[in-house]
Scaffold this active site. Structure first.
Site, PDB file in Angstrom:
ATOM      1  N   LEU A 282       0.838  -1.198   0.000  1.00  0.00           N
ATOM      2  CA  LEU A 282       0.000   0.000   0.000  1.00  0.00           C
ATOM      3  C   LEU A 282       0.873   1.248   0.000  1.00  0.00           C
ATOM      4  O   LEU A 282       0.861   2.034  -0.935  1.00  0.00           O
ATOM      5  CB  LEU A 282      -0.923  -0.001   1.226  1.00  0.00           C
ATOM      6  CG  LEU A 282      -1.685   1.310   1.480  1.00  0.00           C
ATOM      7  CD1 LEU A 282      -2.695   1.558   0.380  1.00  0.00           C
ATOM      8  CD2 LEU A 282      -2.342   1.289   2.853  1.00  0.00           C
ATOM      9  N   ASP A 283       1.624   1.424   1.067  1.00  0.00           N
ATOM     10  CA  ASP A 283       2.542   2.552   1.216  1.00  0.00           C
ATOM     11  C   ASP A 283       3.823   1.995   1.819  1.00  0.00           C
ATOM     12  O   ASP A 283       3.902   1.837   3.040  1.00  0.00           O
ATOM     13  CB  ASP A 283       1.926   3.611   2.124  1.00  0.00           C
ATOM     14  CG  ASP A 283       2.851   4.802   2.379  1.00  0.00           C
ATOM     15  OD1 ASP A 283       3.960   4.836   1.798  1.00  0.00           O
ATOM     16  OD2 ASP A 283       2.473   5.691   3.159  1.00  0.00           O
ATOM     17  N   PRO A 284       4.782   1.575   0.968  1.00  0.00           N
ATOM     18  CA  PRO A 284       4.858   1.872  -0.469  1.00  0.00           C
ATOM     19  C   PRO A 284       4.140   0.829  -1.332  1.00  0.00           C
ATOM     20  O   PRO A 284       4.044  -0.331  -0.961  1.00  0.00           O
ATOM     21  CB  PRO A 284       6.362   1.814  -0.736  1.00  0.00           C
ATOM     22  CG  PRO A 284       6.840   0.746   0.228  1.00  0.00           C
ATOM     23  CD  PRO A 284       6.005   0.898   1.468  1.00  0.00           C
TER      24      PRO A 284
END
Length: 1040
Positions: free
Chosen positions: A703-705
């Site tokens: 997701l993040d990253p």
């Protein structure tokens, strides 16, 4: 002139509608900074990109391409355009010895030129890297829907299709899709007239063309039905009419394969795809009986050759029309004239795309009125989306141009480019030396006099039929070599060549020899070619049929589906959604359109989940089909190598420190690797080794990253392609409780150990705001939180905290020098930063060993908190301290400046149980340990509560040419899901699914770049975002 670094772009002359270009101005701009010294573009007033746009990026405009060592085009140039001692690249259609294209090949040979054919640039899996098939399907489907509206109007029905234009009438593919979506909305709201329902679209074919056509179809409200249920569907819709229903609010799709078109002549046999390709004479056509009677529209996207039964013969459609079947139109997107649709005897043009065939009178008409079916047969459909098609094509081609432009010795080129070189400096390369042999033995060049026939020349002869990937895998070379080396001879009786790398080619030879033993040796060798060894059973994909010998050497596959295996390392919450997604690949519908693969060449994925503890692995895989749990310690090299060697792709969801160990094993065993973690220096340093091994290490696929990269780069690249300049980039992401679960003073909960999250709140941050670089000390991070409202979700009261060094993303995304604002923030509900900042100042996050915790007698939480708040009480266990007292104490100590923040902090302290009179566990040696212990205990999700993930990008783009500034935003909102009493967190979904998508891109060879990658290139993020959305994670994109 070869290899001088100067590139030329031809002006297309074949067709007035041909507006595509091999390289767009943006591609040229990049190439001029990456090893190409000059680019000369022949002027064109119809090319999709005007000459001036090429000049603006540094290209030269001139009809004279003589300074160029490499000259690029799309279609075949005229013979006069071939210059001596130059390298050319275009679709030449010469490598299969097509007679009509041999003058072009002869001209290239005579001019000592070199020829690279785009059709022959293929990846490791044999799939073409350069093609326009998707765009043909998209354009053809839109054009047909427009004609369908006109046809129905002539039949007395007004439909929403009437509002559509032809594909070329829209400024972009996105605009065309938006128009189709509007039609779909009208169908969903207003319905279709009952007299034309059920409106059934039957799709044939399984490659990119069919994928593109279905992509457009799926923008309409639709349901897919199996071919076997078409009759039932018609009965059901008829019953609706009888019960008073006046309109139908959807259309129907049906995808047919060869199994739905033919059946074995022998009623005791079952359909076998491989056998059908080798022996079509053993099968009878059934499409006209089982499918066509229920079709409103036939969308023909399949490759066909004359040895197969036609999809619909003239006689069959005449019979269907006499029986008043509902067929109203044919979209022959393959434009195979006189081919699988026998009555389609002509091609049409973009500006006049239809003819009408009246089967009853066997007559052809140019209007939409009257009896019969309308037929679309345009042979240049991709150019209707010239801009997107050129961009897509150039994205791939530009990766090869630098190598081609500097090549003087083709042996130094990468293998996929060497294989695509038909002629080098006026000489056929070894892979294509079969071409003159095939030309020499062309049946049209052999005298009809029997004295010249092979049977007279050779004492012994037999007929040999070869079918399969003869030309794209150069197996025809091997077959002819076998014949000639053994001392035999051959005569080409018949040859049909596949028009794409997915299509089967067929050659019929008469093979002879004067010695029976020689002929037997040839037959044995050809049989060996057709039947690879057990360890290489899928290598050749060639079938052999012998005439007089009557022996079948065709390769039989026990299972038409390929098998692939993925090893997932780890057994945390993220593993389960990744395993579920991978295990459903091949049995679900969502992947077919998006991966654009051969539907008949499906892949079943076996998933293995490996964990240090077998129990954890088995718990993760429980209830998921085709998934196995095993015990695996990555520190045990022998065990790791054993299991990695047995799979195609590895997904490491282990702690980041373990990735290097796994990566080195993957490099040694030549297996791809996917991780969801940041690509640190230890992983980046493996880039060269990964390239040498021919593998991809795809990091930051979470997701993040992960999704944050993909959404950002999609917006940024699109802006740059439109000659925009990024003025501002802001990104916000956070894992939060869903609103109903945000039921504590912090409005926050942890789905795993809070240690990492709390420590992240002490990291310093750097970002750029309107040109000014801002540094935030880690001790002040919580105090830097600012309120935030997201336009699409105004009810969420949010705040954001700066997230580490945002400037790194300016460099990563290529906007560091142009954007005056670059900011990445972490999302929390409003008030979180004030409370956490106050708790930090109180000392609750101090990591040093606390004196009071060193005593043998363990203090209570209350006593410890008294100490932090400096409350002097001889008997803390008996002190009556409430919320109001704690609030006053916090204000007195100066930890907080306002009453509201102090009150919320006091509520949090009480909620966390920091005034409980229970002893602190011995595992807690610091205030930080106590905070983590209590937060993990009190701020965890219950079994019925759900979390939420929110990701939001805002990009401000300046367009200097238009003197306008545009704001674009992209948002992801995902909630945890509960199924059969089990809850999967939104965080696990949005991390696990991208990791699984990364594995799918590598399994299907959609990602072909090797080395250590992040998902910031179109080759990764474009298909990945499509798959993620198809799987149910919704992404919202809007412009202001």
């Amino acid at each position: 002139m070869f290899g001088n670094g100067v590139v030329g772009i031809l002006s297309e002359t074949v067709n007035k509608w041909e507006r595509r270009t091999p390289l767009t101005p943006s591609h040229c701009a990049r190439l001029l900074h990456r090893g190409v010294s000059r680019i000369i573009v022949q002027p064109s007033t119809k090319r999709i990109h005007h000459d001036v746009l090429y000049e603006e990026v540094g290209c030269e405009i001139s009809n004279d391409l003589s300074p160029c060592g490499l000259i690029l085009g799309i279609k075949q140039p005229t013979l006069e355009m071939i210059l001596p001692d130059r390298a050319y690249a275009f679709f030449s259609h010469t490598h299969k010895a097509q007679k009509e294209n041999m003058p072009l090949l002869d001209k290239i040979l005579a001019e000592r030129a070199s020829l690279y054919d785009y059709e022959l640039i293929v990846g490791e899996n044999g799939k073409r890297l350069l093609a326009f098939g998707n765009f043909a399907g998209r354009a053809g489907m839109i054009d047909f829907l427009r004609g369908l509206g006109q046809r129905y109007l002539s039949l007395g029905y007004s439909t929403p299709f009437l509002s559509l234009g032809s594909s070329y009438m829209y400024p972009s593919l996105a605009a065309a899709k938006a128009a189709v979506i509007s039609v779909g909305e009208e169908i969903a709201n207003q319905g279709l007239p009952l007299g034309i329902c059920p409106l059934v679209f039957v799709f044939t074919g399984s490659g990119n063309v069919c994928s593109g056509a279905q992509e457009i179809f799926k923008l309409l409200p639709h349901t897919f039905v199996e071919p076997s249920r078409l009759s039932e569907l018609h009965k059901m819709e008829t019953n609706k009419a009888r019960h008073g229903s006046k309109r139908i609010f959807q259309v129907y799709g049906c995808v047919v394969t060869a199994q739905d078109m033919v059946e074995p002549k022998d009623p005791m046999e079952v359909f076998d795809k491989v056998d059908y390709y080798a022996h079509p004479e053993h099968y009878n056509p059934i499409f006209h009986e089982k499918v066509a009677p229920y079709a409103s529209v036939i969308v023909n996207c399949m490759y066909w050759e004359k040895r197969f039964p036609p999809l619909l013969s003239t006689t069959q459609i005449q019979d269907l029309m006499r029986k008043e079947c509902p067929l109203v139109g044919i979209a022959d997107i393959t434009c195979d004239i006189g081919g699988s649709l026998e009555f389609v005897n002509r091609s049409t043009s973009i500006d006049s795309p239809f003819f009408r065939y009246d089967a009853i009178t066997d007559s052809y008409h140019e209007d939409m009125d009257g009896n019969g079916v309308i037929c679309l047969a345009v042979d240049i459909l991709p150019t209707e989306f010239a801009k997107e098609a050129s961009q897509y094509f150039g994205n791939v081609l530009s990766q090869f141009v630098t190598n081609l432009a500097s090549a003087t010795d083709i042996t130094n080129l990468p293998a996929h480019l060497r294989r695509a070189c038909i002629v080098h400096e006026g000489v056929l390369t070894s892979l294509y030396d079969y071409i003159p042999r095939m030309r020499k033995s062309d049946s049209e060049d052999v005298s009809e006099n029997s004295a010249n026939s092979l049977s007279i020349k050779s004492r012994y002869n037999t007929s040999v039929s070869l079918s399969g990937h003869l030309f794209d895998k150069f197996l025809i070379n091997e077959a002819l070599d076998i014949i000639e080396i053994a001392g035999g001879s051959f005569h080409l009786v018949n040859c049909h060549v596949g028009q794409s790398v997915d299509a089967i080619s067929y050659s019929e030879l008469e093979v002879g020899a004067d010695d029976k033993a020689v002929l037997d040796q040839i037959i044995d060798s050809l049989t060996t070619l057709a039947n690879p060894t057990k360890n290489n059973r899928f290598a050749n994909k060639i079938s052999l049929k012998l005439g007089k010998v009557q022996e079948n050497g065709s390769m039989k596959e026990s299972d038409p589906k390929k098998k692939a295996a993925v090893l997932i390392l780890g057994a945390g919450r993220v593993c389960q959604p990744a395993a579920q997604m991978l295990s459903s690949f091949g049995s679900s519908q969502w992947y077919k359109t998006l991966l654009e693969d051969d539907f008949d060449d499906q892949i079943d994925v076996d998933v293995i989940v490996g964990s240090l503890y077998l129990k954890d692995a088995e718990q993760t895989v429980e209830g998921i089909p085709n998934v196995t749990g095993i015990q695996l310690d990555v520190m045990d090299s022998a065990s790791l190598f054993k299991h990695v060697s047995q799979v195609d792709v590895v997904i490491s969801l282990l702690p980041p420190s373990c990735h290097v160990i796994v990566a080195n094993a993957c490099i040694e065993l030549k297996k791809h690797l996917v991780t969801a973690s940041y690509v640190d220096s230890s992983m980046s340093n493996l880039d060269d080794k990964a390239k040498v091994a021919g593998i991809t290490i795809l990091g930051e696929m979470g997701l993040d990253p992960g999704i944050d990269h993909m959404m950002a780069m999609k917006m940024i690249d699109e802006a740059h392609m439109q000659k925009g300049k990024i003025k501002s980039f802001t990104s916000y992401c956070g894992g939060l409780p869903s609103p109903e679960a945000a039921n504590n003073p912090l409005a926050y909960k942890f789905s795993w150990n809070p240690v990492g999250a709390i420590r992240a709140g002490r990291n310093p941050a750097t970002y750029k705001d309107h040109g000014e670089t801002v540094h935030i000390d880690g001790n002040n991070l919580y105090d830097s939180a600012t309120k935030l409202r997201i336009p699409d979700f105004p009810a969420f009261a949010l705040e954001c905290l700066p997230n580490r060094n945002s400037l790194l993303y300016g460099d990563l995304y290529g906007i560091g020098s142009e954007a005056s604002t670059i900011f990445r923030g972490t999302l929390r509900y409003e008030g979180f930063g004030e409370i956490m900042g106050t708790l930090s100042r109180i000392g609750l996050f101090d990591n040093e060993a606390h004196p009071i915790l060193k005593n043998e007698e363990r203090p209570t939480f209350r006593k410890f908190t008294f100490d932090l708040l400096k409350i002097d009480n001889a008997d803390p266990n008996g002190a009556l301290i409430g919320e109001e007292d704690i609030t006053k104490r916090i204000l007195t100590l100066g930890h907080c400046k306002d009453q509201r923040s102090a009150t919320m902090t006091a509520k949090t302290i009480i909620f966390l149980g920091l005034f409980d009179q229970t002893e602190i566990p011995t595992s807690c040696q610091s205030a930080f340990d106590i905070a983590c212990f209590r937060m993990e205990e009190r701020l965890s999700y219950s079994s019925t509560e759900k979390d939420m993930v929110l990701l939001h990008h805002e990009v401000e783009i300046e367009f200097p040419d238009r003197q306008v500034t545009v704001k674009r935003r992209a948002t992801l909102l995902e909630f945890g899901k509960t199924c059969d009493g089990k809850t999967t967190t939104a965080m696990a979904l949005t991390v696990g699914i991208p990791a699984a998508v990364g594995a799918l891109l590598l399994l299907t060879n959609k990602t072909q770049t090797r080395g250590v990658l992040r998902p910031i290139i179109p080759e990764v993020y474009t298909p990945a975002l499509d798959i993620i959305q198809a799987y149910g994670i919704k992404l919202i994109e809007k412009n202001e």
